[in-house]
Write a protein that holds these residues in place. Structure first.
Motif, PDB file in Angstrom:
ATOM      1  N   CYS A  84       0.832  -1.199   0.000  1.00  0.00           N
ATOM      2  CA  CYS A  84       0.000   0.000   0.000  1.00  0.00           C
ATOM      3  C   CYS A  84       0.871   1.254   0.000  1.00  0.00           C
ATOM      4  CB  CYS A  84      -0.909   0.017   1.220  1.00  0.00           C
ATOM      5  SG  CYS A  84      -1.911   1.490   1.271  1.00  0.00           S
ATOM      6  N   CYS A 125      -7.562   5.595   1.975  1.00  0.00           N
ATOM      7  CA  CYS A 125      -7.470   4.665   0.850  1.00  0.00           C
ATOM      8  C   CYS A 125      -7.849   5.344  -0.456  1.00  0.00           C
ATOM      9  CB  CYS A 125      -8.404   3.492   1.105  1.00  0.00           C
ATOM     10  SG  CYS A 125      -8.439   2.297  -0.199  1.00  0.00           S
ATOM     11  N   CYS A 128      -6.863   1.944  -5.136  1.00  0.00           N
ATOM     12  CA  CYS A 128      -6.010   1.755  -6.301  1.00  0.00           C
ATOM     13  C   CYS A 128      -5.876   0.286  -6.649  1.00  0.00           C
ATOM     14  CB  CYS A 128      -4.634   2.340  -6.044  1.00  0.00           C
ATOM     15  SG  CYS A 128      -3.822   1.599  -4.626  1.00  0.00           S
ATOM     16  N   GLY A 129      -6.091  -0.573  -5.687  1.00  0.00           N
ATOM     17  CA  GLY A 129      -6.004  -2.000  -5.976  1.00  0.00           C
ATOM     18  C   GLY A 129      -4.595  -2.567  -5.889  1.00  0.00           C
ATOM     19  N   CYS A 131      -2.972  -3.313  -3.296  1.00  0.00           N
ATOM     20  CA  CYS A 131      -2.887  -4.314  -2.245  1.00  0.00           C
ATOM     21  C   CYS A 131      -3.517  -5.619  -2.676  1.00  0.00           C
ATOM     22  CB  CYS A 131      -3.569  -3.810  -0.989  1.00  0.00           C
ATOM     23  SG  CYS A 131      -5.229  -3.229  -1.303  1.00  0.00           S
TER      24      CYS A 131
HETATM   25  S1  SF4 Z   1      -6.493   0.128  -2.456  1.00  0.00           S
HETATM   26 FE1  SF4 Z   1      -5.114  -1.005  -1.113  1.00  0.00          FE
HETATM   27  S2  SF4 Z   1      -3.065  -0.343  -1.733  1.00  0.00           S
HETATM   28 FE2  SF4 Z   1      -4.490   1.122  -2.594  1.00  0.00          FE
HETATM   29  S3  SF4 Z   1      -4.595   2.731  -1.042  1.00  0.00           S
HETATM   30 FE3  SF4 Z   1      -6.276   1.343  -0.592  1.00  0.00          FE
HETATM   31  S4  SF4 Z   1      -5.440  -0.069   0.887  1.00  0.00           S
HETATM   32 FE4  SF4 Z   1      -3.677   0.976  -0.025  1.00  0.00          FE
END
Ligand code: SF4
Ligand code: SF4
Lengths: 217, 393, 161
Positions: A84, A125, A128-129, A131
């Protein structure tokens, strides 16, 4: 020149106004495209098909909405936390009894740890995907949920581990830790004993040798 | 004397000779008109929002009451609860006076507006002149609002609207002159009485000159009422909200009211002066029916104004001034002289008038048919687009 | 009105009047035309045909004096924070704020930036936080519905000053 343009302008103005007015009047007789949001389920294709006979469809499968974590198959590897970019995932874990789990992608893995705290801060958050990609078991996924309004910022954090579960896991984790420590201590003791025994043997062996040497002399 | 006042006097069974009774009767009449005006303004705001919604392929307010019809009540209630802000450094007296002046400017016109063929709140023999002069109060109100707000956007908006309204008053008056020439009167009653029931008996189709005068009047009245395409005094992209930038709550509602009621005034004047008032052909005419016909005509004009607003983009300031001084004013002078000569010719050759009117009527019908066919084509096109080019997600 | 405030017990009439007034306020939330970043684009979209905020009686007003709802849509930079505060101060009571998107909730992606305010709630009080980056138009509509619920419950005549 001047007068010709003058009349040309007037003509252009009149004809374009005529056409524009006909277009805007026509739209009074065409069904509006508005999706009546709280009344119509915007997520499902069926509801959209039922209410709108055009090509309007529900939300796509790859829509990146709120994150959801399946704690059953999360092996607490913390890859998502590392991936992340804005640190909105917070994971704390304990050891659990080992068990075999099958991930969303069909692979089976040994689960040795389980999170006792898995918080995602939705106020940070950016959906964005990043993670989701590295997760080895597919435990963390985007849902198509988007209604998560809160009147307090601290409530925007979604906490996936329930308090009861956490307490249980903690207790069991502590037991396991003690067991582990015991096992470790036993192992260490065993090792020590073995090592001692070995050392003794070696000593004896060397004694024997020296004795043998002595006898030779 | 005033028919309305007399009927109300009959109802309360008082002798209108006594000043108190007359005062009460007048008060009742004005209250009735005020009620009508508020309802019209509110209803029009709702109608406009719905029509605008449909023209943009949206729906518009539909959650308050059945189909959202009580939306204007919600807006009114809300505005009544808003804090009444007067900016620091504002001229408090003028700031408070301005909305009232705007309101009076529009409300005053309702005194002479006809309600059908026979009803008038007060039948003035210079009704049209009175109407045009009393609307000038609106200019003062806007200028006052702009000046007293102590805000540069308000001031610019106020100046612009003053310039615009003062300029456009000239074509409005000039374009009404041919009709006044034709009917020989300034009173609404006689203007309506001079027209017949059938479309070719209306003032608008009397000659090509009155025909064009109607369009000049319509455009100039739009500009005078600050409606799009001439709404630069409140152009959001340049001047936050024009002269009413600093107004909140009920004071803003006054401006709001004045604007919407003004729509109806434009429609009613157009209907009375050019479109034959409340006459109905084939002997169907009666007082009540004429009232309905008159309303239908005025609201049709209002609908056209709304429709124009959501079709055309906004003018630039210089373009608008050019349009007024270089196009509409010379044109309306031409129309005035043309109409005067036409009247002379009609006087000699009486049959010519009906021929000209019928030809004009035929032209209108042809244009109308062409328009309807274009609309049908566009409906088809838009439906096709709806079905085939809209993506689902 | 000020003198009347706090002089009433909670009576049935007052409660009902309050409820009616609240309904009026709730269904006429004029929002300010005010977008800061990408969420602003989504906010325009919400006013557009597909999600049509006008259905809820919410129309954009260009001036803070006439608007009831401020939608903080986008990254609040330190420079803009002053303006946000000023605009909020210029709005007439009663006023409501929606913090739209992660950036205005907490600074979001840019929270480590030297020029970004970490959450608009540091300068103005926020009624509803709406997560998303940016939230889709329906999400903003749902936030407006939430504000409406809040407004209806809120006492106007019996408020504590
Ligand atoms: S989608 Fe996942 S990686 Fe992206 S900001 Fe949110 S928690 Fe972090
Ligand atoms: S990457 Fe997947 S398995 Fe690893 S901690 Fe995150 S959610 Fe759990």
């Amino acid at each position: 020149m001047g007068l010709g343009n003058y009349f040309k302008d007037i003509k252009a103005g009149l004809t374009s106004a005529f056409e524009g007015m006909s277009i805007s009047l026509a739209s009074l007789f065409v069904r509006p495209v508005t999706v009546q949001y709280p009344d119509v389920d915007v997520k499902s294709d069926e509801a959209m098909r039922e209410n709108y006979n055009g090509p309007l469809r529900g939300m796509p499968d790859n829509y990146r909405g709120l994150l959801d974590v399946d704690l059953e198959i999360c092996i607490s590897c913390k890859l998502c936390e590392k991936a992340c970019p804005i640190d909105c995932i917070l994971i704390e874990d304990v050891k659990i009894d080992k068990k075999q789990i099958v991930g969303r992608n069909g692979k089976s893995t040994m689960k040795m740890k389980s999170p006792i705290q898995f918080d995602i801060d939705n106020s940070k958050c950016m959906f964005c995907g990043l993670c989701v990609d590295p997760c080895p078991t597919g435990a963390i996924v985007h849902t198509n949920e988007f209604e998560f309004n809160r009147s307090d910022r601290s409530q925007l954090i979604s906490r996936f581990v329930k308090a009861d579960d956490r307490a249980q896991l903690k207790v069991r984790g502590a037991e396991i830790a003690i067991e582990d420590a015991k096992a470790k201590a036993e192992k260490a003791a065993k090792k020590k004993a073995e090592a001692e025994a070995k050392a003794k043997e070696e000593e004896e062996a060397s004694k024997d040798q020296s004795e043998a040497k002595g006898t030779k002399e | 004397m005033d028919i309305l006042i007399q009927t109300i006097g009959d109802i309360i069974n008082a002798d209108l000779g006594s000043p108190l009774a007359a005062f009460i009767a007048l008060l009742l009449v004005s209250l009735a008109i005020l009620g009508f005006m508020s309802l019209t303004a509110g209803g029009l705001s709702f109608i406009e929002r719905r029509v605008a919604g449909r023209m943009q392929s949206r729906i518009g307010p539909n959650r308050v009451g059945p189909q959202g019809i009580l939306q204007f009540m919600a807006d009114g209630l809300k505005c009544a609860q808003k804090e009444d802000l007067i900016p620091d450094g504002a001229d408090r007296l003028l700031f408070k006076l301005a909305p009232v002046l705007c309101f009076i400017g529009v409300f005053g016109t309702f005194a002479v507006l006809p309600w059908g063929n026979g009803f008038f709140a007060s039948e003035l023999n210079v009704g049209l002149l009175y109407l045009m002069s009393v609307t000038s109060l609106v200019v003062i109100g806007m200028l006052m609002a702009g000046w007293s707000s102590n805000n540069k956007w308000s001031l610019l908006g106020g100046m612009r609207s003053a310039a615009q309204m003062v300029s456009y008053e000239i074509p409005v008056a000039l374009s009404l002159l041919p009709v006044i020439l034709l009917c020989g009167s300034l009173s609404f009653k006689e203007l309506i009485g001079a027209q017949g029931a059938m479309p070719w008996d209306w003032n608008i189709l009397n000659s090509p000159f009155t025909f064009i005068s109607f369009f000049i009047f319509f455009l100039a009245a739009l500009a005078e009422g600050n409606r799009t395409p001439f709404d630069i005094p409140e152009g959001e992209s340049e001047l936050v909200a024009g002269y009413c930038t600093e107004y909140s709550g009920l004071r803003f509602v006054f401006f709001f009211f004045a604007e919407w009621a003004n729509l109806y005034v434009i429609g009613a004047v157009a209907a009375a002066v050019f479109l034959g008032g409340g006459h109905l052909p084939f002997g169907l005419e009666s007082d009540i029916v004429s009232l309905l016909v008159f309303f239908a005509k005025s609201f049709f004009m209002v609908f056209i104004i709304i429709w124009l607003r959501w079709t055309l983009p906004r003018f630039r300031v210089d373009q608008m001034m050019t349009l007024c001084w270089k196009t509409l004013i010379p044109l309306s002078f031409v129309m005035l002289f043309g109409q005067a000569i036409t009247l002379l010719i009609y006087h000699e050759l009486t049959f010519l008038q009906s021929i000209v009117s019928l030809v004009l009527f035929a032209i209108c019908v042809l244009v109308g048919v062409k328009f309807v066919s274009r609309v049908l084509v566009n409906i088809k096109e838009q439906k096709y687009k709806m079905m085939h080019t809209l993506t689902g997600s | 009105m000020k003198s009347l405030v706090n002089h009433f017990e909670d009576g049935i009439i007052l409660t009902n009047v309050d409820y009616a007034l609240g309904l009026g306020r709730a269904h006429s939330l004029w929002y300010m035309l005010f977008g800061l970043a990408c969420c602003g684009i989504e906010m325009m979209q919400t006013g557009g045909p597909r999600t049509d905020l006008d259905r809820f009686g919410a129309v954009p007003r260009a001036t803070p004096r006439q608007s009831d709802l401020m939608i903080v849509a986008g990254t609040v930079t330190l420079k803009m924070a002053e303006r946000v505060k000023l605009l909020y101060g210029q709005m007439a009571e009663p006023r409501y704020v929606i913090s739209m998107g992660s950036c205005s909730n907490s600074g979001g992606l840019f929270q480590c930036g030297y020029s970004v305010l970490n959450g608009v709630d540091k300068v103005i009080p926020v009624d509803v936080y709406l997560p998303g980056c940016p939230p889709r138009p329906e999400a903003l509509a749902s936030a407006i519905i939430d504000v409406q619920k809040k407004v209806v419950r809120e006492p106007h005549l019996r408020k504590n000053v």
